[in-house]
Scaffold this motif. Sequence first.
Motif, mmCIF file in Angstrom:
data_model
loop_
_atom_site.group_PDB
_atom_site.id
_atom_site.type_symbol
_atom_site.label_atom_id
_atom_site.label_comp_id
_atom_site.label_asym_id
_atom_site.label_seq_id
_atom_site.Cartn_x
_atom_site.Cartn_y
_atom_site.Cartn_z
ATOM 1 N N GLN A 23 -18.424 -17.918 24.399
ATOM 2 C CA GLN A 23 -17.862 -17.219 23.235
ATOM 3 C C GLN A 23 -16.506 -17.784 22.847
ATOM 4 O O GLN A 23 -16.180 -17.860 21.658
ATOM 5 C CB GLN A 23 -17.707 -15.726 23.528
ATOM 6 C CG GLN A 23 -18.980 -14.946 23.569
ATOM 7 C CD GLN A 23 -18.766 -13.539 24.110
ATOM 8 O OE1 GLN A 23 -17.652 -13.094 24.326
ATOM 9 N NE2 GLN A 23 -19.860 -12.840 24.348
ATOM 10 N N ARG A 24 -15.704 -18.161 23.811
ATOM 11 C CA ARG A 24 -14.330 -18.589 23.549
ATOM 12 C C ARG A 24 -14.199 -20.079 23.277
ATOM 13 O O ARG A 24 -13.089 -20.587 23.165
ATOM 14 C CB ARG A 24 -13.431 -18.197 24.708
ATOM 15 C CG ARG A 24 -13.290 -16.695 24.815
ATOM 16 C CD ARG A 24 -12.316 -16.316 25.893
ATOM 17 N NE ARG A 24 -11.986 -14.917 25.782
ATOM 18 C CZ ARG A 24 -10.943 -14.440 25.104
ATOM 19 N NH1 ARG A 24 -10.142 -15.246 24.472
ATOM 20 N NH2 ARG A 24 -10.714 -13.150 25.056
ATOM 21 N N VAL A 43 -11.654 -18.094 33.027
ATOM 22 C CA VAL A 43 -12.547 -16.938 33.057
ATOM 23 C C VAL A 43 -12.960 -16.768 34.515
ATOM 24 O O VAL A 43 -13.719 -17.566 35.053
ATOM 25 C CB VAL A 43 -13.751 -17.128 32.126
ATOM 26 C CG1 VAL A 43 -14.623 -15.877 32.127
ATOM 27 C CG2 VAL A 43 -13.285 -17.452 30.702
ATOM 28 N N ASP A 77 -21.487 -12.990 33.212
ATOM 29 C CA ASP A 77 -20.390 -12.619 32.321
ATOM 30 C C ASP A 77 -19.467 -13.809 32.084
ATOM 31 O O ASP A 77 -18.997 -14.032 30.972
ATOM 32 C CB ASP A 77 -19.566 -11.465 32.904
ATOM 33 C CG ASP A 77 -20.325 -10.152 32.934
ATOM 34 O OD1 ASP A 77 -21.356 -10.036 32.239
ATOM 35 O OD2 ASP A 77 -19.881 -9.237 33.652
ATOM 36 N N ARG A 78 -19.196 -14.558 33.140
ATOM 37 C CA ARG A 78 -18.319 -15.728 33.026
ATOM 38 C C ARG A 78 -18.876 -16.707 31.999
ATOM 39 O O ARG A 78 -18.161 -17.162 31.108
ATOM 40 C CB ARG A 78 -18.159 -16.411 34.384
ATOM 41 C CG ARG A 78 -17.285 -17.655 34.345
ATOM 42 C CD ARG A 78 -17.584 -18.523 35.534
ATOM 43 N NE ARG A 78 -16.416 -18.753 36.363
ATOM 44 C CZ ARG A 78 -16.455 -19.449 37.488
ATOM 45 N NH1 ARG A 78 -17.605 -19.921 37.940
ATOM 46 N NH2 ARG A 78 -15.364 -19.648 38.179
ATOM 47 N N CYS A 111 -14.627 -25.985 26.339
ATOM 48 C CA CYS A 111 -15.098 -25.456 27.613
ATOM 49 C C CYS A 111 -15.499 -26.624 28.500
ATOM 50 O O CYS A 111 -16.187 -27.545 28.050
ATOM 51 C CB CYS A 111 -16.293 -24.540 27.375
ATOM 52 S SG CYS A 111 -17.005 -23.888 28.877
ATOM 53 N N CYS A 121 -13.780 -11.103 34.962
ATOM 54 C CA CYS A 121 -15.154 -10.695 34.681
ATOM 55 C C CYS A 121 -15.830 -10.303 35.995
ATOM 56 O O CYS A 121 -15.297 -10.558 37.076
ATOM 57 C CB CYS A 121 -15.918 -11.805 33.963
ATOM 58 S SG CYS A 121 -16.045 -13.340 34.882
ATOM 59 N N ASP A 175 -21.026 -16.177 29.555
ATOM 60 C CA ASP A 175 -20.980 -15.598 28.214
ATOM 61 C C ASP A 175 -19.582 -15.685 27.614
ATOM 62 O O ASP A 175 -19.413 -16.077 26.453
ATOM 63 C CB ASP A 175 -21.434 -14.139 28.232
ATOM 64 C CG ASP A 175 -22.921 -13.974 28.502
ATOM 65 O OD1 ASP A 175 -23.675 -14.964 28.372
ATOM 66 O OD2 ASP A 175 -23.323 -12.843 28.850
ATOM 67 N N LEU A 176 -18.585 -15.327 28.385
ATOM 68 C CA LEU A 176 -17.202 -15.349 27.893
ATOM 69 C C LEU A 176 -16.721 -16.772 27.615
ATOM 70 O O LEU A 176 -16.045 -17.027 26.614
ATOM 71 C CB LEU A 176 -16.274 -14.652 28.883
ATOM 72 C CG LEU A 176 -16.442 -13.133 28.958
ATOM 73 C CD1 LEU A 176 -15.764 -12.575 30.212
ATOM 74 C CD2 LEU A 176 -15.888 -12.477 27.702
ATOM 75 N N MET A 177 -17.077 -17.705 28.496
ATOM 76 C CA MET A 177 -16.673 -19.092 28.291
ATOM 77 C C MET A 177 -17.300 -19.662 27.024
ATOM 78 O O MET A 177 -16.632 -20.338 26.240
ATOM 79 C CB MET A 177 -17.033 -19.941 29.513
ATOM 80 C CG MET A 177 -16.187 -19.618 30.741
ATOM 81 S SD MET A 177 -16.770 -20.423 32.246
ATOM 82 C CE MET A 177 -16.389 -22.138 31.905
ATOM 83 N N ILE A 193 -8.870 -14.248 32.210
ATOM 84 C CA ILE A 193 -9.830 -13.253 31.759
ATOM 85 C C ILE A 193 -10.703 -12.912 32.956
ATOM 86 O O ILE A 193 -11.430 -13.769 33.468
ATOM 87 C CB ILE A 193 -10.685 -13.781 30.599
ATOM 88 C CG1 ILE A 193 -9.797 -14.173 29.419
ATOM 89 C CG2 ILE A 193 -11.730 -12.750 30.188
ATOM 90 C CD1 ILE A 193 -10.508 -14.941 28.339
#
Length: 176
Positions: A95-96, A62, A88-89, A4, A83, A91-93, A81
């Motif tokens: 997580q991935r 994201v 949310d961005r 990331c 969002c 969190d998703l970044m 992805i």
Amino acid sequence: MNICIFCSANSNLPTEYFDRTRELGAWMGANGHTLVFGGCNLGMMECVAEAVHNAKGMTVGVVPSIVEKGGKVSEHVDVKILCDNLSDRKDLMIQRSDVIIALPGGVGTLDEIFTVLAAASIGYHNKRVILYNIGGFWNSLIAMLDDLKAHGVLRAGFDDTLKVAQSLDEIAGFIG
């Protein structure tokens, strides 16, 4: 590895920032790493995405709906992805990603860095944050964190979570 990148979307930054970002992106792509980023076509975000893409690497953007509506999605996004918002961005970044590298950036980048560090400090994950200290950009933040450490308010293990790199070679060494 999924890396990331948190960084500025501004374009009026020193050339050195873009040169080192391009170098990092090319290294990521050439070494089979996947970029996870904010998906924007501006500033250093676009620079790193283009460099990874040109080096045949994979990019995951994201993208908050406001960025997509504004037509600001990078053409170098391989996997998009969507969002709703910046929370949310983040969190998703996170997580991935396996590791986070923070390039020069403003309040959004600081927000992202501290979200990762705070979550790690209470055990949500054990992901490392690497501050890429291009041209000494992060020196004042590093000094502030050292002061917090001296005051005893940083938890044990903080030095394992946050690393500072002065060069691409140091980043490669931290990533292993």
